[in-house]
Scaffold this motif. Structure first.
Motif, PDB file in Angstrom:
ATOM      1  N   SER A  65      -5.794   5.187   8.661  1.00 30.02           N
ATOM      2  CA  SER A  65      -4.369   5.474   8.573  1.00 30.02           C
ATOM      3  C   SER A  65      -3.651   4.550   9.542  1.00 30.02           C
ATOM      4  CB  SER A  65      -4.086   6.944   8.904  1.00 30.02           C
ATOM      5  OG  SER A  65      -2.732   7.248   8.687  1.00 30.02           O
ATOM      6  N   GLY A 148      10.843   7.154  -0.892  1.00 28.08           N
ATOM      7  CA  GLY A 148      10.270   8.478  -0.678  1.00 28.08           C
ATOM      8  C   GLY A 148      11.290   9.511  -0.255  1.00 28.08           C
ATOM      9  N   GLU A 180       6.174  12.109  -0.527  1.00 25.53           N
ATOM     10  CA  GLU A 180       5.068  11.541   0.244  1.00 25.53           C
ATOM     11  C   GLU A 180       4.167  10.664  -0.620  1.00 25.53           C
ATOM     12  OE1 GLU A 180       4.943  11.362   3.245  1.00 25.53           O
ATOM     13  OE2 GLU A 180       5.444  13.210   4.303  1.00 25.53           O
ATOM     14  N   ALA A 181       3.979  11.024  -1.888  1.00 28.68           N
ATOM     15  CA  ALA A 181       3.157  10.202  -2.780  1.00 28.68           C
ATOM     16  C   ALA A 181       3.785   8.826  -2.955  1.00 28.68           C
ATOM     17  CB  ALA A 181       2.982  10.897  -4.129  1.00 28.68           C
ATOM     18  N   ASP A 183       6.073   7.363  -1.005  1.00 30.53           N
ATOM     19  CA  ASP A 183       6.142   6.683   0.291  1.00 30.53           C
ATOM     20  C   ASP A 183       4.803   6.062   0.662  1.00 30.53           C
ATOM     21  OD1 ASP A 183       5.781   6.665   3.346  1.00 30.53           O
ATOM     22  OD2 ASP A 183       7.941   6.931   3.144  1.00 30.53           O
ATOM     23  N   THR A 184       3.740   6.830   0.574  1.00 21.88           N
ATOM     24  CA  THR A 184       2.418   6.345   0.987  1.00 21.88           C
ATOM     25  C   THR A 184       1.931   5.212   0.093  1.00 21.88           C
ATOM     26  OG1 THR A 184       1.905   8.582   1.749  1.00 21.88           O
ATOM     27  CG2 THR A 184       0.065   7.054   1.557  1.00 21.88           C
ATOM     28  N   PHE A 207      -4.557   5.511   0.973  1.00 17.34           N
ATOM     29  CA  PHE A 207      -3.546   6.255   0.215  1.00 17.34           C
ATOM     30  C   PHE A 207      -3.876   7.745   0.165  1.00 17.34           C
ATOM     31  CE2 PHE A 207      -2.441   8.182  -3.900  1.00 17.34           C
ATOM     32  CZ  PHE A 207      -1.057   8.244  -3.742  1.00 17.34           C
ATOM     33  N   PHE A 211      -1.760  10.454   2.208  1.00 19.58           N
ATOM     34  CA  PHE A 211      -0.992  11.431   1.431  1.00 19.58           C
ATOM     35  C   PHE A 211      -1.412  12.857   1.776  1.00 19.58           C
ATOM     36  CE2 PHE A 211      -0.894  14.092  -2.445  1.00 19.58           C
ATOM     37  CZ  PHE A 211       0.477  14.197  -2.598  1.00 19.58           C
ATOM     38  N   LYS A 214      -0.316  13.790   5.458  1.00 20.31           N
ATOM     39  CA  LYS A 214       1.122  14.037   5.614  1.00 20.31           C
ATOM     40  C   LYS A 214       1.532  15.347   4.949  1.00 20.31           C
ATOM     41  CE  LYS A 214       2.098   9.083   5.780  1.00 20.31           C
ATOM     42  NZ  LYS A 214       2.626   7.930   5.017  1.00 20.31           N
ATOM     43  N   CYS A 215       1.002  15.580   3.741  1.00 16.61           N
ATOM     44  CA  CYS A 215       1.331  16.835   3.052  1.00 16.61           C
ATOM     45  C   CYS A 215       0.765  18.042   3.795  1.00 16.61           C
ATOM     46  CB  CYS A 215       0.799  16.806   1.618  1.00 16.61           C
ATOM     47  SG  CYS A 215       1.693  15.682   0.523  1.00 16.61           S
TER      48      CYS A 215
END
Length: 241
Positions: A65, A148, A180-181, A183-184, A207, A211, A214-215
């Protein structure tokens, strides 16, 4: 359902507070700080596993990350709060102001990099390396951020238009997943070479892990997010007006 039954149901109203509020100003300020700090942290290079990743990703064994992932989920949490309490226009204003502060920050770094260093300053090469690598990262971050955050806010307010005040958890979870999907994926696609991603496996790893992480952060703190939203709704005089 008969017309009498329909008339008996309470009308669902959509409420938003005015953004001319001290609460909104504080949230906006924190939102901008989170965005700027996250962009700077995204250039951090740390390795806790095998491999030779020279700049960018934080790697903890098989997990890859970037340093910005530590704080960046908070930007989406604050975006959710603004979208839910103050509406899409207020969230859009925050997104654009945040974009401006991030660009100003990086422009400042570029100017400072070009200024002549003191005779005893020994870190010019390292400073330039971070700043120039940051150019690609900032570009990726800004494009991903705009896409995002706008998707996150738009999905939330559209869901609220359908359900009104009920269904807050569904709105927060649904908008988070979409935002988030996007954006990432966009960030990883643009910044891959700058953060040391060179294979398809690393891309997928970055990815998926980014994802999910963050979620997961947003879901874990969602009870707090919902509490903050409820407190703001109760304290904003214009919300229920």
């Amino acid at each position: 359902m008969t017309s009498q039954e329909t008339a008996a149901q309470p009308e669902r109203e959509i409420h938003y507070a005015s953004r001319g509020s001290s609460y909104y100003d504080v949230i906006l300020a924190v939102f901008c700080v989170v965005l700027v700090v996250s962009n700077i942290a995204a250039t951090k290079a740390t390795e806790f596993g095998s491999g030779d990743l020279s700049l960018g990703p934080v790697q903890i064994w098989p997990i890859i990350s970037d340093g910005g992932a530590v704080l960046f989920p908070l930007a989406y949490i604050l975006g959710d709060v603004m979208s839910e309490v103050y509406g899409f226009k207020a969230a859009r204003r925050a997104i654009l102001v945040g974009f401006g502060t991030a660009i100003m920050t990086f422009a400042t770094f570029l100017i400072v990099m070009k200024l002549p260093g003191a005779s005893f300053y020994e870190n010019q090469e390292a400073f330039e390396s971070v700043v120039w690598s940051g150019l690609q990262i900032v570009a990726a971050s800004m494009i991903a951020y705009l896409t995002g955050q706008f998707l996150n806010s738009w999905v939330l307010v559209r869901m609220k238009a359908r359900s009104a005040e009920p269904g807050l958890f569904r709105r927060l979870a649904g908008s988070t997943g979409v935002g988030e999907a996007a954006d990432t994926l966009i960030f990883c696609a643009i910044a891959a070479s700058a953060i040391g991603i060179s294979t398809g496996g690393q891309f997928v790893n970055y990815f998926v892990v980014g994802f999910v992480f963050k979620c997961a952060v947003e879901l874990i703190v969602m009870p707090v997010t919902m509490l903050v939203i409820r407190l703001l709704k109760d304290r904003e005089p214009s919300y229920w007006a």
